[in-house]
Design a protein around this motif. Sequence first.
Motif, mmCIF file in Angstrom:
data_model
loop_
_atom_site.group_PDB
_atom_site.id
_atom_site.type_symbol
_atom_site.label_atom_id
_atom_site.label_comp_id
_atom_site.label_asym_id
_atom_site.label_seq_id
_atom_site.Cartn_x
_atom_site.Cartn_y
_atom_site.Cartn_z
ATOM 1 N N LEU A 144 65.719 -0.058 -23.366
ATOM 2 C CA LEU A 144 66.930 -0.163 -22.554
ATOM 3 C C LEU A 144 67.615 1.192 -22.422
ATOM 4 C CD1 LEU A 144 68.980 -1.921 -21.060
ATOM 5 C CD2 LEU A 144 70.090 -2.371 -23.264
ATOM 6 N N GLY A 145 67.567 1.996 -23.473
ATOM 7 C CA GLY A 145 68.172 3.324 -23.403
ATOM 8 C C GLY A 145 67.515 4.201 -22.365
ATOM 9 N N GLN A 146 66.182 4.166 -22.293
ATOM 10 C CA GLN A 146 65.481 4.942 -21.273
ATOM 11 C C GLN A 146 65.795 4.430 -19.871
ATOM 12 O OE1 GLN A 146 61.377 4.678 -22.426
ATOM 13 N NE2 GLN A 146 61.529 6.359 -23.903
ATOM 14 N N LEU A 147 65.952 3.104 -19.754
ATOM 15 C CA LEU A 147 66.301 2.531 -18.449
ATOM 16 C C LEU A 147 67.674 3.023 -17.993
ATOM 17 C CD1 LEU A 147 65.661 0.486 -16.156
ATOM 18 C CD2 LEU A 147 66.824 -1.244 -17.537
ATOM 19 N N LEU A 148 68.633 3.021 -18.912
ATOM 20 C CA LEU A 148 69.976 3.480 -18.558
ATOM 21 C C LEU A 148 69.981 4.965 -18.211
ATOM 22 C CD1 LEU A 148 72.096 1.583 -21.249
ATOM 23 C CD2 LEU A 148 71.782 0.992 -18.836
ATOM 24 N N ARG A 149 69.238 5.761 -18.949
ATOM 25 C CA ARG A 149 69.184 7.199 -18.663
ATOM 26 C C ARG A 149 68.517 7.477 -17.321
ATOM 27 N NH1 ARG A 149 69.770 11.112 -22.362
ATOM 28 N NH2 ARG A 149 67.999 12.288 -21.510
ATOM 29 N N ALA A 150 67.507 6.680 -16.971
ATOM 30 C CA ALA A 150 66.793 6.905 -15.715
ATOM 31 C C ALA A 150 67.644 6.535 -14.502
ATOM 32 C CB ALA A 150 65.486 6.115 -15.702
ATOM 33 N N PHE A 151 68.492 5.499 -14.646
ATOM 34 C CA PHE A 151 69.260 5.009 -13.497
ATOM 35 C C PHE A 151 70.693 5.509 -13.482
ATOM 36 C CE2 PHE A 151 65.816 1.942 -13.319
ATOM 37 C CZ PHE A 151 65.662 1.735 -11.959
ATOM 38 N N ALA A 152 71.150 6.138 -14.538
ATOM 39 C CA ALA A 152 72.566 6.504 -14.631
ATOM 40 C C ALA A 152 72.992 7.420 -13.489
ATOM 41 C CB ALA A 152 72.840 7.160 -15.981
ATOM 42 N N MET A 153 72.257 8.501 -13.278
ATOM 43 C CA MET A 153 72.671 9.480 -12.261
ATOM 44 C C MET A 153 72.556 8.931 -10.834
ATOM 45 S SD MET A 153 73.391 12.747 -13.544
ATOM 46 C CE MET A 153 72.348 14.118 -13.121
ATOM 47 N N PRO A 154 71.418 8.336 -10.433
ATOM 48 C CA PRO A 154 71.356 7.795 -9.063
ATOM 49 C C PRO A 154 72.393 6.715 -8.812
ATOM 50 C CG PRO A 154 69.152 7.975 -9.998
ATOM 51 C CD PRO A 154 70.100 8.237 -11.111
ATOM 52 N N VAL A 155 72.577 5.808 -9.766
ATOM 53 C CA VAL A 155 73.545 4.726 -9.576
ATOM 54 C C VAL A 155 74.963 5.282 -9.523
ATOM 55 C CG1 VAL A 155 74.539 2.680 -10.668
ATOM 56 C CG2 VAL A 155 72.060 2.967 -10.582
ATOM 57 N N LEU A 156 75.258 6.268 -10.355
ATOM 58 C CA LEU A 156 76.590 6.883 -10.345
ATOM 59 C C LEU A 156 76.911 7.490 -8.989
ATOM 60 C CD1 LEU A 156 79.157 7.884 -11.792
ATOM 61 C CD2 LEU A 156 77.846 9.907 -12.486
ATOM 62 N N VAL A 157 75.958 8.216 -8.429
ATOM 63 C CA VAL A 157 76.185 8.874 -7.137
ATOM 64 C C VAL A 157 76.343 7.836 -6.020
ATOM 65 C CG1 VAL A 157 75.149 10.390 -5.412
ATOM 66 C CG2 VAL A 157 74.975 10.958 -7.835
ATOM 67 N N LEU A 158 75.493 6.819 -6.010
ATOM 68 C CA LEU A 158 75.576 5.805 -4.965
ATOM 69 C C LEU A 158 76.846 4.975 -5.089
ATOM 70 C CD1 LEU A 158 71.858 4.576 -4.882
ATOM 71 C CD2 LEU A 158 73.033 5.929 -3.151
ATOM 72 N N CYS A 159 77.251 4.676 -6.316
ATOM 73 C CA CYS A 159 78.451 3.856 -6.522
ATOM 74 C C CYS A 159 79.712 4.572 -6.064
ATOM 75 C CB CYS A 159 78.586 3.472 -7.993
ATOM 76 S SG CYS A 159 77.521 2.096 -8.500
ATOM 77 N N CYS A 160 79.731 5.888 -6.174
ATOM 78 C CA CYS A 160 80.933 6.632 -5.796
ATOM 79 C C CYS A 160 81.342 6.331 -4.359
ATOM 80 C CB CYS A 160 80.696 8.132 -5.975
ATOM 81 S SG CYS A 160 80.776 8.686 -7.688
ATOM 82 N N VAL A 161 80.418 6.492 -3.443
ATOM 83 C CA VAL A 161 80.738 6.291 -2.026
ATOM 84 C C VAL A 161 80.878 4.814 -1.695
ATOM 85 C CG1 VAL A 161 79.946 6.704 0.326
ATOM 86 C CG2 VAL A 161 79.572 8.433 -1.436
ATOM 87 N N ILE A 162 80.005 3.952 -2.252
ATOM 88 C CA ILE A 162 80.026 2.533 -1.906
ATOM 89 C C ILE A 162 81.298 1.866 -2.407
ATOM 90 C CG2 ILE A 162 78.870 0.331 -2.283
ATOM 91 C CD1 ILE A 162 76.250 1.835 -2.325
ATOM 92 N N VAL A 163 81.687 2.170 -3.652
ATOM 93 C CA VAL A 163 82.911 1.580 -4.201
ATOM 94 C C VAL A 163 84.118 2.005 -3.380
ATOM 95 C CG1 VAL A 163 84.461 1.622 -6.182
ATOM 96 C CG2 VAL A 163 82.018 1.280 -6.536
#
Length: 318
Positions: free
Chosen positions: A178-197
């Motif tokens: 789960l830690g590797q999953l969070l590290r892999a998706f953290a940056m892309p999801v953070l960037v996409l969430c900024c504009v969408i939110v």
Amino acid sequence: MNHVILKLLAQRIALALVSLLAVSVVVFSITAVLPGDAAQEQLGQDATPEAVAALRAQMGLDVPAPLRYARWLGGLLKGDLGTSSTTQMPVGDLVASRLPNSLLLAAVTALFSVPIALALGIASAVWRGSWFDRAASTTAVGVVSVPEFLVATLAVLVFAVQLRWLPALSFVNDIESLGQLLRAFAMPVLVLCCVIVAQMMRMTRAAVIDQLEAPYIEMVRLKGASPMRMVLAHALPNAVGPIANAVALSLSYLLGGVIIVETIFNYPGIAKLMVDGVSQRDMPLVQTCAMIFCCAYLILVTTADICGILANPRLRHR
């Protein structure tokens, strides 16, 4: 469900199908006039004109554009996406290997962005004019004004280069915990969430405020209803249509952001596959990927229209 709603739903679906046909013409036309040639790209600049002409004939590039479009559209309707002009692999296999990654990225982004945006939008509408509303609205406008590639670049500089908390590239093939999953998706999801939110919050706020300023809400207030009941029991049910439209339209922005994010973070999704196809002049692959994005956009917009129709009380009781 009365005949008025059924007629409107049929019209929306028919309009979506006609729009998809028009989009297919635009996608094929744009890819047909792109500079460069797949045959020349494969053989290199030193290839003889005879060799290039032979390869063009083998790839079907010497056929007139209208006939190529008819063959391509017929193949799409039959489920035949064609063959990649660079790898000679079926385009369906290439897309199938990347599409789950993009869907997973979009699902994770929606899972985080939708609840946050709805909560912020409803709270800003209820407490409009307060310091919270002003801070949230100002932040949303500022975030929307910044393009995705700049947000992604700043995220890499801060979290990957300076703080070294997260990897600069997203590798999803070797995830074992789960830690590797969070590290892999953290940056892309953070960037996409900024504009969408930010987009979804502003549209949700406007939809709820429009309902809170309606005459029936004033009647509810005069009857002594509490602010919580006034919002949850009266305003929100009537704002379901506009909110659903806001969610669908905001998620449609995800399609454009995915292309930038997957390219910057080297995420192995369908957007990265399409960008690689453009650089290699692999037109069958580019056309298929573009149609997938267009279909997703039309599905989101049509779903928003359908939700608005079904949630309209005036149509339900006609």
